[in-house]
Design an enzyme around this catalytic site. Structure first.
Site, mmCIF file in Angstrom:
data_model
loop_
_atom_site.group_PDB
_atom_site.id
_atom_site.type_symbol
_atom_site.label_atom_id
_atom_site.label_comp_id
_atom_site.label_asym_id
_atom_site.label_seq_id
_atom_site.Cartn_x
_atom_site.Cartn_y
_atom_site.Cartn_z
ATOM 1 N N GLY A 208 37.991 -0.945 5.241
ATOM 2 C CA GLY A 208 36.915 -1.822 5.708
ATOM 3 C C GLY A 208 37.115 -3.231 5.204
ATOM 4 O O GLY A 208 38.220 -3.592 4.798
ATOM 5 N N ASN A 209 36.076 -4.036 5.253
ATOM 6 C CA ASN A 209 36.160 -5.399 4.709
ATOM 7 C C ASN A 209 34.808 -5.820 4.165
ATOM 8 O O ASN A 209 33.833 -5.073 4.241
ATOM 9 C CB ASN A 209 36.698 -6.371 5.766
ATOM 10 C CG ASN A 209 35.806 -6.413 6.987
ATOM 11 O OD1 ASN A 209 34.653 -6.794 6.907
ATOM 12 N ND2 ASN A 209 36.345 -5.977 8.129
ATOM 13 N N HIS A 210 34.742 -7.047 3.620
ATOM 14 C CA HIS A 210 33.545 -7.481 2.880
ATOM 15 C C HIS A 210 32.437 -8.041 3.771
ATOM 16 O O HIS A 210 31.457 -8.558 3.254
ATOM 17 C CB HIS A 210 33.927 -8.564 1.868
ATOM 18 C CG HIS A 210 34.862 -8.081 0.804
ATOM 19 N ND1 HIS A 210 34.500 -7.108 -0.086
ATOM 20 C CD2 HIS A 210 36.144 -8.410 0.517
ATOM 21 C CE1 HIS A 210 35.515 -6.869 -0.902
ATOM 22 N NE2 HIS A 210 36.532 -7.641 -0.552
ATOM 23 N N SER A 211 32.580 -7.993 5.089
ATOM 24 C CA SER A 211 31.566 -8.626 5.942
ATOM 25 C C SER A 211 30.183 -8.004 5.708
ATOM 26 O O SER A 211 30.032 -6.786 5.668
ATOM 27 C CB SER A 211 31.974 -8.451 7.410
ATOM 28 O OG SER A 211 30.914 -8.860 8.230
ATOM 29 N N ALA A 274 33.670 -8.774 11.953
ATOM 30 C CA ALA A 274 34.981 -8.799 11.286
ATOM 31 C C ALA A 274 35.622 -7.437 11.563
ATOM 32 O O ALA A 274 35.452 -6.478 10.809
ATOM 33 C CB ALA A 274 34.806 -9.021 9.797
#
Ligand code: C5P
Length: 396
Positions: A208-211, A274
């Site tokens: 995943g990512n930090h969005s 994102a």
């Protein structure tokens, strides 16, 4: 121009309160329905009778009328209004608004208002410049409130500088522009992708990512403020708008499917998600056990939602984002073309205050007509409003 518009004017204790008599007259002349709330100290500067007479409505300042016992419902006042304008806004009320204090009718109405809120501060030069005041104004902006900056000029104290409330004629123009803008996008359908995507490695882990979904949520709110209908397709974010349709998804493939389903009915599409560029090729059915010293997960490319819908675009207005760390401008312009965007919003992780999880952003707009516009660091709510303003000006 303002015929039938319901404006709730909230007046605080500041010498600039005297200007509200003129302002109320101008609003009523334009056909607006005006109701006035006053704080106790505002009454030292202008009488409730003056504002009641000019607005042709009773003035509210208590929760209930001490003689008749009539209850003044702050929730109803907030629901009644198309716009709440706090003018003049004193340093005291500003401080309370920024910190959730609710010790009078004005503040309770502010907290429950569903309509857009604008504030026009007025105070002495040094009070206005004090870091606390400036921080509190920024806080209001981060809540989505619009600040009509104090003007430069002669102040009641005899000093000269920034602190004067905007003049009634200027306030009227700002209010008129606000309503004119809201006509353009009224009823338009805005589809927004938001948040991160989570791509399963196994039933427990993901890529995943930090969005956080903060930018997408701010965009949703800004479009809703001008009367547009918002549908958001969001990954597992921490921030969501409090109204509108929200379709929750996990992966890029799910996001593509749900966005495709709704694309043909949309007038405007904002790709603020994102999206993970890759996903594990064969996610494990069971939790992967810790055995070897190293583990390889083969990744395959995810669909590009913006590019896919860019090919299917008919009359929709497409807005994309580019979050870059290097060659920012070149990359953003390439994406604008490749994904058939009408506008791309570039933000760089190299800029302090821009990027994931933050409440602020620093962006540059590039559009398909080779126009470029650099903005200073702003709250995400203001960036969202700049995007909406751009759409209002450029939507055919
Ligand atoms: O190529 P890049 O990921 O930098 O492009 C960013 C823009 O494209 C954003 O508007 C993002 O929401 C969108 N995008 C997408 N699907 C992807 C990747 C990016 O819609 N798979």
């Amino acid at each position: 121009m303002l015929a039938g518009k319901k404006i709730l004017l909230a007046v605080c204790g500041s010498i600039a309160a005297y200007k509200t008599a003129f302002f109320v007259r101008l609003l009523v002349k334009e056909g607006a329905e005006v109701k006035v709330i006053m704080t106790e100290s505002a009454k030292d500067f202008i009488t409730p009778l003056t504002l009641a007479t000019l607005s042709k409505n009773p003035v509210y300042s208590e929760y209930f009328d001490k003689q008749s016992g009539e209850w003044h419902n702050h929730v109803e006042l907030g629901m009644w209004a198309d716009l709440m304008l706090i003018a003049p806004l004193s340093a005291n009320t500003l401080g309370k608004m920024a910190n959730g204090i609710c010790d009078n009718l004005l503040l309770a109405t502010y907290l429950s208002a569903k309509c857009p809120v604008m504030v026009a501060p007025a105070m002495d030069l040094d009070m206005y410049q004090h870091p606390t005041t400036q921080d509190n104004l920024k806080k209001l902006q981060s809540f989505g409130n619009e600040v009509i900056e104090a003007r430069d000029g002669e102040l009641a104290s005899g000093l000269s500088g920034q602190g004067r409330m905007a003049e009634p004629e200027e306030l009227l123009e700002i209010v008129k522009k606000k309503f004119a803008n809201s006509e353009v996008l009224k009823g338009k359908k805005v589809l927004i992708t938001s948040g991160p995507t989570f791509e399963a490695i196994d039933p427990v882990r993901f890529i995943g990512n930090h969005s956080s979904g903060k930018m997408g949520t701010a965009i949703a709110k800004a479009f809703q403020e001008v009367g547009a209908e918002v549908i958001m397709v969001s990954g597992p974010a921490t921030n969501f708008p409090s109204s509108g349709e929200i379709v929750k998804v996990n992966s890029a493939e799910e996001m593509l499917l749900e966005t495709q389903k709704r694309h043909s009915k949309a007038d405007i599409v904002v790709f603020s998600a994102a999206v993970s560029d890759y996903r594990p090729k064969n996610p494990a059915k069971e939790k992967i056990k810790k055995k070897e010293d190293s583990l390889q997960v083969e990744l395959i490319k995810n669909p590009d939602i913006a590019a896919d819908l860019g090919k299917k675009k008919k009359n929709q207005f497409h807005i994309g984002f580019a979050l870059e760390t290097n060659n920012e401008e070149i990359n953003a312009k390439e994406k604008l073309k490749k994904k058939n965007f009408d506008l791309i919003v570039l933000n760089s992780l190299n800029d302090n205050g821009a990027g994931f999880q933050k409440d602020t952003n620093k962006v540059t707009f590039f559009d398909k007509n080779n126009n470029e516009h650099k903005f200073e660091l702003k709250s995400k709510a203001e960036v969202a409003r700049d995007i909406v303003d751009y759409v209002i000006k450029n939507l055919k």
